[in-house]
Design an enzyme around this catalytic site. Structure first.
Site, PDB file in Angstrom:
ATOM      1  CE  LYS A 226      44.184  -6.632   5.858  1.00 45.65           C
ATOM      2  NZ  LYS A 226      45.286  -5.546   5.912  1.00 45.65           N
TER       3      LYS A 226
ATOM      4  CE1 TYR B 101      14.549  -7.618 -11.920  1.00 49.71           C
ATOM      5  CE2 TYR B 101      16.491  -8.202 -11.056  1.00 49.71           C
ATOM      6  CZ  TYR B 101      15.222  -8.286 -10.797  1.00 49.71           C
ATOM      7  OH  TYR B 101      14.632  -8.920  -9.936  1.00 49.71           O
TER       8      TYR B 101
HETATM    9  C1  LIG Z   1      46.271  -5.933   5.187  1.00 50.42           C
HETATM   10  C2  LIG Z   1      47.821  -5.411   5.447  1.00 50.42           C
HETATM   11  C3  LIG Z   1      48.642  -6.339   5.066  1.00 50.42           C
HETATM   12  C4  LIG Z   1      48.623  -7.458   4.248  1.00 50.42           C
HETATM   13  O1  LIG Z   1      48.435  -6.746   2.723  1.00 50.42           O
HETATM   14  P1  LIG Z   1      48.640  -7.954   1.501  1.00 50.42           P
HETATM   15  O2  LIG Z   1      48.715  -6.613   0.434  1.00 50.42           O
HETATM   16  O3  LIG Z   1      47.305  -8.426   1.610  1.00 50.42           O
HETATM   17  O4  LIG Z   1      49.796  -8.892   1.557  1.00 50.42           O
HETATM   18  C5  LIG Z   1      49.974  -5.903   5.726  1.00 50.42           C
HETATM   19  N1  LIG Z   1      50.202  -5.073   6.329  1.00 50.42           N
HETATM   20  C6  LIG Z   1      49.244  -4.005   6.916  1.00 50.42           C
HETATM   21  C7  LIG Z   1      49.200  -3.173   8.026  1.00 50.42           C
HETATM   22  C8  LIG Z   1      47.878  -4.300   6.517  1.00 50.42           C
HETATM   23  O5  LIG Z   1      46.759  -3.445   6.641  1.00 50.42           O
END
Ligand SMILES: *Cc1c(COP(=O)(O)O)cnc(C)c1O
Length: 370
Positions: free
Chosen positions: A43, A265
Site C-alpha cells: 500500500k 530560521y
Molecule cells: C498496513 C497493514 C499491514 C502491514 O503492516 P506492517 O506493520 O507494515 O507489516 C498488515 N495488515 C493490515 C490490515 C494493514 O493495514
C-alpha cells in the site's frame, strides 16, 4: 575528478532502494512460515518505495499475494501484475457502487462491514459467479472490520456466505509492536472464538510485527509490510533483516560561524564557539521532518554531523566542525538515512515512527533501484 561528488547534477536528493534486500527480507520471513502464505503489503506505493518495482521483484521470487489500501492502488498494481495467479487485496474495503470495478479488475475486496458482504453476495448472485473476497473481523483495534454485533449476526445467518468465495477471515492487531503486550493474545483468542462459530475458511491475523512474535500468530497467511522494507518492528530484538533504503543529499555550501551567532530560521541554535556549518540539500519538502530540528544527525562517511537549527523546506544545516576538510566541498554526498543512521533513529528524533518517515520521502528524491 567527479569522485565523491553527488551522482546527479540535476536532482538534490537520491533515494537508493535495494530490491535484492527486499527479496532477502521476504525470504527470511517466509522461511519461518511452514506452508502458510506470506503476503506482501505494498500500500501507499509500497511505503513510498515504488509498488511496481517492489511487487514485480517479489513476484519474481514466488510471492503471489499483495495488499494495497485503495481501489486506485489496486488497479495500478493489476496493470503491473496482470497474471491470474497474483491476488491483489484492497484493505480499505469496497466504497459504495464500486463492486463492479473490483470484479472487472480482478481485485479482492477486504469486506469491512456487513453491508459490504451483502453487496458482494448480491453481485455474485447477479453474475452467477462465486467471486473471491476476504472478510475483516474487528477484534479490538476498533478501526475497520465487522463489529461484535455483525459478527454474531453473520454466524447466525451464514447462508449469505454460500454465494461468495471467501478466501480469508482477517483481523488486525493493535499493539503487536510491543512483543509482550497482553492485547496480542487477547485479540488472537477473540479471533479464534469468532472463527469457531463461523463457516470454515482460511485465516490471516498479523502484520510484520505479530508474525515475528511467535508462530502462533501466523495462521494461514501473514501480511508483511514494514519488515520487508528493512525496518525491524521490535528494535530491541535481533532480526536479520537487511536495510533497504538509503537517502542521500549533498553539501551546497560550507560556512564558518562565529561564536554567539544563530543558525537558521527562528534563531533556535546559537554557537558557543566557532563552528563550521554545512548547508545540505534536503528539507521537510523531501520528507526530512522539521520536528527533528536540533536533534537528528546526518553522516559524511562515518562522521556524525548533528543537525543544528531548524530544518527548512529545502535545506538543513549540520555541524561539520569535526569533519576532515577534504570531505567538505560542494557536491559532496551526505547520508541522510542509511548505513549509519537508521530510519528508526530518525523517527525517534522526529517523534514519529519509521512508517511515517518512509511514506513521507517525497517525489523530489530521485529513486535509484539496485
Ligand atoms: C498496513 C497493514 C499491514 C502491514 O503492516 P506492517 O506493520 O507494515 O507489516 C498488515 N495488515 C493490515 C490490515 C494493514 O493495514
Amino acid at each position: 575528478m567527479r569522485k565523491n561528488i553527488f551522482p546527479s547534477l540535476t536532482t538534490t536528493t537520491q533515494l537508493r532502494i535495494n530490491l535484492a534486500a527486499i527479496q532477502h527480507n521476504y525470504t527470511l520471513l517466509k522461511k519461518q512460515f511452514m506452508g502458510e502464505e506470506l503476503a506482501a503489503v505494498v500500500k501507499a506505493n509500497a511505503y513510498g518505495l515504488g509498488a511496481q518495482q517492489v511487487s514485480q521483484s517479489l513476484a519474481s521470487i514466488g510471492c503471489c499475494h499483495f495488499f494495497v489500501a485503495t481501489l486506485d492502488e489496486g488497479m495500478k498494481l493489476r496493470a503491473h501484475l496482470p497474471d491470474h495467479q497474483y491476488k491483489i487485496y484492497v484493505l480499505n474495503g469496497m466504497p459504495p457502487y464500486s463492486e463492479k470495478i473490483f470484479y472487472e479488475w480482478r481485485l479482492t475486496p477486504v469486506l469491512n462491514t456487513y453491508d459490504q458482504v451483502k453487496t458482494w453476495a448480491n453481485l455474485c448472485t447477479e453474475l452467477d459467479k462465486k467471486l473471491p473476497c476476504n472478510i475483516h473481523l474487528d477484534t479490538g483495534l476498533n478501526r475497520l472490520g465487522l463489529d461484535e454485533k455483525n459478527i454474531r449476526f453473520l454466524s447466525q445467518n451464514p447462508k449469505i456466505l454460500e454465494d461468495i468465495d471467501l478466501q480469508y477471515w482477517m483481523t488486525h492487531l493493535a499493539c503487536s509492536d510491543q512483543e509482550n503486550h497482553p492485547m496480542n493474545t487477547e485479540q488472537k483468542e477473540r479471533f479464534m472464538q469468532h472463527l469457531a462459530k463461523l463457516p470454515k475458511a482460511k485465516a490471516s491475523l498479523t502484520a510484520s510485527d505479530g508474525m515475528l512474535i511467535s508462530p502462533d500468530f501466523h495462521f494461514d497467511m501473514g501480511r508483511a509490510g514494514v519488515a520487508l522494507y528493512g525496518v525491524n518492528p521490535h528494535p530491541n530484538s535481533k532480526r536479520n533483516l537487511k536495510d533497504v533504503v538509503e537517502l542521500y543529499a549533498q553539501i551546497l555550501q560550507v560556512r564558518d560561524v562565529k561564536p554567539e551567532e544563530s543558525v537558521g530560521y527562528t534563531a533556535s541554535y546559537t554557537t558557543k564557539n566557532p563552528r563550521k556549518v554545512a548547508v545540505v540539500s534536503c528539507g521537510y519538502a523531501d520528507g526530512y521532518f522539521r520536528s527533528a530540528s536540533n536533534k537528528a544527525a546526518m553522516y559524511i562517511n562515518e562522521h556524525r554531523c548533528p543537525v543544528i537549527g531548524k530544518i527548512s523546506m529545502d535545506l538543513t544545516t549540520i555541524d561539520v566542525t569535526d569533519v576532515p576538510e577534504n570531505l567538505l566541498h560542494p557536491g559532496r554526498a551526505v547520508e541522510v538515512f542509511g548505513r549509519n543512521n537508521s530510519l528508526n533513529d530518525f523517527a525517534n528524533n522526529a517523534e514519529t515512527i519509521a512508517y511515517e518517515v518512509l511514506t513521507a520521502i517525497s517525489q523530489r528524491a530521485q529513486r535509484i533501484y539496485s
